[in-house]
Design a protein around this motif. Structure first.
Motif, mmCIF file in Angstrom:
data_model
loop_
_atom_site.group_PDB
_atom_site.id
_atom_site.type_symbol
_atom_site.label_atom_id
_atom_site.label_comp_id
_atom_site.label_asym_id
_atom_site.label_seq_id
_atom_site.Cartn_x
_atom_site.Cartn_y
_atom_site.Cartn_z
ATOM 1 N N HIS A 242 -16.168 41.079 65.809
ATOM 2 C CA HIS A 242 -16.173 40.995 67.270
ATOM 3 C C HIS A 242 -14.916 40.325 67.798
ATOM 4 O O HIS A 242 -14.442 40.657 68.895
ATOM 5 C CB HIS A 242 -17.404 40.231 67.748
ATOM 6 C CG HIS A 242 -17.509 40.148 69.240
ATOM 7 N ND1 HIS A 242 -17.772 41.248 70.027
ATOM 8 C CD2 HIS A 242 -17.355 39.098 70.095
ATOM 9 C CE1 HIS A 242 -17.793 40.882 71.299
ATOM 10 N NE2 HIS A 242 -17.535 39.592 71.369
ATOM 11 N N SER A 258 -22.134 52.548 60.452
ATOM 12 C CA SER A 258 -22.339 52.944 61.845
ATOM 13 C C SER A 258 -22.630 51.752 62.759
ATOM 14 O O SER A 258 -22.092 51.659 63.868
ATOM 15 C CB SER A 258 -23.485 53.948 61.920
ATOM 16 O OG SER A 258 -24.682 53.389 61.393
ATOM 17 N N GLU A 259 -23.458 50.815 62.280
ATOM 18 C CA GLU A 259 -23.835 49.689 63.124
ATOM 19 C C GLU A 259 -22.682 48.722 63.353
ATOM 20 O O GLU A 259 -22.713 47.911 64.293
ATOM 21 C CB GLU A 259 -25.028 48.939 62.513
ATOM 22 C CG GLU A 259 -24.767 48.309 61.143
ATOM 23 C CD GLU A 259 -25.036 49.250 59.985
ATOM 24 O OE1 GLU A 259 -25.151 48.748 58.849
ATOM 25 O OE2 GLU A 259 -25.127 50.478 60.212
ATOM 26 N N SER A 262 -20.173 49.232 66.792
ATOM 27 C CA SER A 262 -20.555 48.686 68.091
ATOM 28 C C SER A 262 -20.243 47.199 68.198
ATOM 29 O O SER A 262 -20.219 46.638 69.293
ATOM 30 C CB SER A 262 -22.052 48.917 68.342
ATOM 31 O OG SER A 262 -22.835 48.252 67.365
ATOM 32 N N THR A 263 -19.993 46.559 67.052
ATOM 33 C CA THR A 263 -19.660 45.128 67.035
ATOM 34 C C THR A 263 -18.195 44.894 67.387
ATOM 35 O O THR A 263 -17.818 43.801 67.813
ATOM 36 C CB THR A 263 -19.957 44.540 65.636
ATOM 37 O OG1 THR A 263 -21.306 44.836 65.285
ATOM 38 C CG2 THR A 263 -19.761 43.037 65.610
ATOM 39 N N ASN A 266 -13.733 45.344 72.476
ATOM 40 C CA ASN A 266 -13.127 46.423 73.247
ATOM 41 C C ASN A 266 -11.625 46.494 72.983
ATOM 42 O O ASN A 266 -10.920 45.480 73.000
ATOM 43 C CB ASN A 266 -13.369 46.226 74.747
ATOM 44 C CG ASN A 266 -14.674 46.845 75.197
ATOM 45 O OD1 ASN A 266 -15.224 47.732 74.533
ATOM 46 N ND2 ASN A 266 -15.201 46.388 76.325
ATOM 47 N N TYR A 289 -20.911 58.039 71.306
ATOM 48 C CA TYR A 289 -19.468 57.813 71.379
ATOM 49 C C TYR A 289 -18.744 59.138 71.590
ATOM 50 O O TYR A 289 -18.908 60.080 70.820
ATOM 51 C CB TYR A 289 -18.952 57.148 70.100
ATOM 52 C CG TYR A 289 -19.174 55.657 70.065
ATOM 53 C CD1 TYR A 289 -18.243 54.776 70.623
ATOM 54 C CD2 TYR A 289 -20.317 55.112 69.485
ATOM 55 C CE1 TYR A 289 -18.439 53.407 70.593
ATOM 56 C CE2 TYR A 289 -20.523 53.751 69.444
ATOM 57 C CZ TYR A 289 -19.585 52.896 70.003
ATOM 58 O OH TYR A 289 -19.787 51.541 69.983
ATOM 59 N N THR A 303 -17.953 54.759 74.619
ATOM 60 C CA THR A 303 -19.273 54.938 75.199
ATOM 61 C C THR A 303 -19.366 53.961 76.368
ATOM 62 O O THR A 303 -18.422 53.212 76.646
ATOM 63 C CB THR A 303 -20.376 54.684 74.171
ATOM 64 O OG1 THR A 303 -21.648 55.041 74.743
ATOM 65 C CG2 THR A 303 -20.418 53.237 73.714
ATOM 66 N N HIS A 306 -17.985 50.260 76.111
ATOM 67 C CA HIS A 306 -17.378 49.930 74.819
ATOM 68 C C HIS A 306 -16.412 51.023 74.375
ATOM 69 O O HIS A 306 -16.686 52.214 74.532
ATOM 70 C CB HIS A 306 -18.454 49.745 73.750
ATOM 71 C CG HIS A 306 -17.922 49.254 72.438
ATOM 72 N ND1 HIS A 306 -18.086 49.945 71.258
ATOM 73 C CD2 HIS A 306 -17.204 48.141 72.129
ATOM 74 C CE1 HIS A 306 -17.504 49.263 70.269
ATOM 75 N NE2 HIS A 306 -16.958 48.179 70.778
ATOM 76 N N TYR A 307 -15.269 50.586 73.775
ATOM 77 C CA TYR A 307 -14.320 51.550 73.221
ATOM 78 C C TYR A 307 -13.477 50.883 72.137
ATOM 79 O O TYR A 307 -13.286 49.671 72.124
ATOM 80 C CB TYR A 307 -13.411 52.118 74.323
ATOM 81 C CG TYR A 307 -12.417 51.133 74.895
ATOM 82 C CD1 TYR A 307 -11.096 51.122 74.450
ATOM 83 C CD2 TYR A 307 -12.794 50.206 75.873
ATOM 84 C CE1 TYR A 307 -10.180 50.216 74.959
ATOM 85 C CE2 TYR A 307 -11.894 49.303 76.391
ATOM 86 C CZ TYR A 307 -10.580 49.311 75.932
ATOM 87 O OH TYR A 307 -9.683 48.410 76.427
#
Length: 373
Positions: A242, A258-259, A262-263, A266, A289, A303, A306-307
């Protein structure tokens, strides 16, 4: 490559093959990157063995090199699927080398999934495998029982210069792609996942460039090594992901699933040192996404809220700029030729093996004669 450089390289490989020529040449399959300098090595493999097929790694093919190689050897398309199924693997082996004494020259463990089955089903004899990469070394070492010798050059001291310089080329290409978008390394905290030879080289160069570097590795010994060299070592992987503006994946295994995506913070950039199929689990990335081409080799994943940016489609970023490590690559290529002779003798037991220190010394001495100028 200039004509005089090519002539010197061919002379070097001629000397190496004369030093390590097998008494009885086996047949061989060669998995390789087809970079501009590679035809000389392919010809050397053809001099040390009866080269039945060259299988270029699909994400690293220079068309000029492929055309040159096709004049001396059969070139076949390569994929992970080709040697994943026993029947398909057997058909390929029989078509190319029925009844032969066969050596498999590998880069990344392509033959590993069906190697045990081929030991029983192939009409010829699999003398063994020669593996060039850490990723492939692990794939073979993890097999329950090897049916033949596997000679790994992945951890050879002759490969250390190559690994160090590959790390440098990864940083160069990453920075070049970031600059193509108007971004720079400085002021962007970096996370290096994997602190092996490549990861440590990447981390050191980023640090030398003034980048704040955090390291994550599942191996506690490597974590202590990173800490002793002055790097921040992540205790919490998700928090490290992050906080990073740049994530460099250098594990030879799946670094991001995959998970994990999202962490990412940006605007983070993600780059790898190997193919996307080995380092990133992109197939399960949530369909929410959207993927858009930002520049030729930078893809934006976006998405709602988030990018992030993926460099070179998740494949080895340094291959965009040739991935050159200069003449140091010829050290480990010579060790591969020495390993062919070891397997051709047919006296090695099934299991993992290395080229002897004496043979490595001969190679290093010969290399210095040609390239220490």
């Amino acid at each position: 490559m200039e004509s005089f450089e090519r002539a010197r390289l061919d002379t070097y490989f001629s000397k190496i093959t004369s030093q390590f020529r097998p008494e009885e040449q086996p047949a061989s399959f060669l998995v390789t990157h087809l970079l501009p300098e590679r035809p000389s090595f392919v010809r050397a493999v053809g001099a040390a063995s009866d080269l039945r097929a060259v299988l270029p790694k699909p994400k690293s093919i220079a068309l000029s090199a492929q055309r040159e190689v096709e004049t001396v050897a059969q070139c076949d398309p390569l994929s992970r699927d080709l040697f994943a199924d026993q029947d398909r693997t057997l058909e390929y082996f029989e078509n190319r080398a029925r009844g032969e004494r066969l050596v498999l020259l590998d880069v990344g463990g392509y033959f590993a999934p069906t190697l045990n089955a081929m030991g029983d089903r192939f009409s010829g004899t699999i003398l063994g495998v020669i593996e060039d990469t850490e990723n492939g070394h692990k794939r073979y070492a993890e097999l329950d029982k090897l049916p033949c010798p596997v000679i790994s050059v992945a951890r050879s001291p002759l490969k250390d210069p190559e690994d160090f310089l590959v790390g440098q080329s990864v940083v160069f290409s990453t920075e070049a792609l970031m600059r193509s978008r108007g971004d720079i390394l400085h002021g962007r905290p970096a996370l290096v996942i994997g602190f092996g030879k490549l990861g440590s080289s990447i981390a050191r160069l980023l640090h030398a460039k003034g980048v704040q570097v955090t390291v994550y590795d599942i191996d506690p010994i490597r974590r202590t090594q990173a800490l002793s060299q002055g790097f921040t070592v992540a205790r919490d992987r998700d928090a490290a992901l992050h906080n990073a503006g740049l994530v460099l994946c250098a594990t030879g295994a799946v670094s991001l699933r995959s998970e994990d995506f999202s962490t990412l913070r940006n605007g983070a950039y993600v780059a790898t040192v190997t193919s996307s199929e080995d380092e990133l689990d992109l197939t399960t990335l949530p369909a929410v996404y959207d993927r858009t081409r930002d520049t030729e080799h930078v893809t934006r994943y976006q998405t709602t809220g988030h990018y992030f940016y993926l460099l070179n489609g998740g494949n080895a970023v340094n291959f965009l700029h040739g991935a050159s490590v200069g003449p140091f690559i010829f050290l480990v290529q010579a060790e591969i030729l020495a390993a062919i002779r070891m397997l051709a003798r047919g006296d090695l037991t099934a299991g993992m093996h290395e080229v002897s220190a004496a043979d490595r010394a001969v190679i290093a001495h010969t290399w210095l004669t040609y390239f220490n100028r």
